[in-house]
Motif scaffolding. Sequence first.
Motif: not given
Length: 361
Positions: A182, A185, A223
């Motif tokens: 997470r 990204q 996530h």
Amino acid sequence: MSIKFKQDNLVGQSNSFLNVLDQVSQIAPLDKPILIIGERGTGKELIAARLHFLSQRWDQQYLTLNCASLNENLLESELFGHEAGAFTGASKRHEGRFERAHGGTLFLDELANTPGLVQEKLLRVIEYGEFERVGGSRSIKTDVRLICATNEDLPVLAEQGEFRADLLDRLAFDVITLPPMRERQEDIMVLAEHFAINMARELGFELFSGFSEKAKRTLLDYHWPGNVRELKNVVERSVYRTNNAYVPVHDIQLDPFESPYRPRQRIKAPRQQAQALPAQDSTNALPVATTAVVAAKSNLFDFSQVQDFKTLSQDFEVSLIKQALAASQYNQKKTAELLNLTYHQLRGYMKKYQLLESQQA
Ligand SMILES: Nc1ncnc2c1ncn2[C@@H]1O[C@H](COP(=O)(O)OP(=O)(O)OP(=O)(O)O)[C@@H](O)[C@H]1O
Ligand SMILES: [Mg+2]
């Protein structure tokens, strides 16, 4: 073995990941113990292997051991070896990882829950470069570079007395902390393409047609609690399910267990809830009773909680009637309609549960 590790290339171009790679290149040549910390699936094993192959020991042994997979005795004997007759079943002398990795690198994975006795021996080996086999009295010298990994917060464990603080000090000459997915990204699609291409190749496809916009969104919005490993699994599954080299991957199933037929684990209802049911006589008894019925219908109800089937059912009927009465301003005709009963059936139930009296009062 070394070929397998060499073929695994580390993919990623986010700053946080490139910083880690820089740190790895810088620290790899030093003959010091290294600690790798990161959530599950962040690539700790790959980083450990890279540390070895970028060191001067690259052409020597690279041995690994998962410390969580063995009990104390087996772990001790796997690490330090044992003499013949050291314990029942020890018919021959056994060389441990520290002996076999001499001149090379030893990677100890999932170090956090290592028992105290083993921690003590590890401390000594790091400090003095020597140890004894289990059941032996002779000190054996070894020259091993130690790399350890964990997904636990070792300083906190040390504060709580669950991990030796002096061992932690010595292991952590430097610490490499891997960023979770997470926080990377911009690496999601890079990694996804990488895993998809490899999977397409494995399936014998001539090309890989990429991901649809919807698929990209799904991948980017998730996530990734299982980090790179989870991403790899999800992507590989999607490619093989699409099973067509000329169509972009469109469907991403994040949870392979998702199915209408999935058998449900029974969730234990708190004991006081089942006991509270008979005691509830106000109109708000319905939600509790309804919860029990819904839970029973969906297989989630813990039937060991049912001490008295009859009372439980009756309570549900009473609370249902009371709710319907309240909802229809105590008009019994409307109440019967709400409950899909005839007027006489409703009167029968109300008589049975002595609800007529309370109505008249
Ligand atoms: N940067 C990366 N590039 C390519 N593949 C990666 C990368 N990081 C991890 N992987 C892949 O993800 C999977 C998980 O990596 P690894 O086993 O090293 O994670 P881990 O941190 O040891 O996880 P755990 O704590 O669960 O043991 C492996 O298949 C590995 O090849
Ligand atoms: Mg691992």
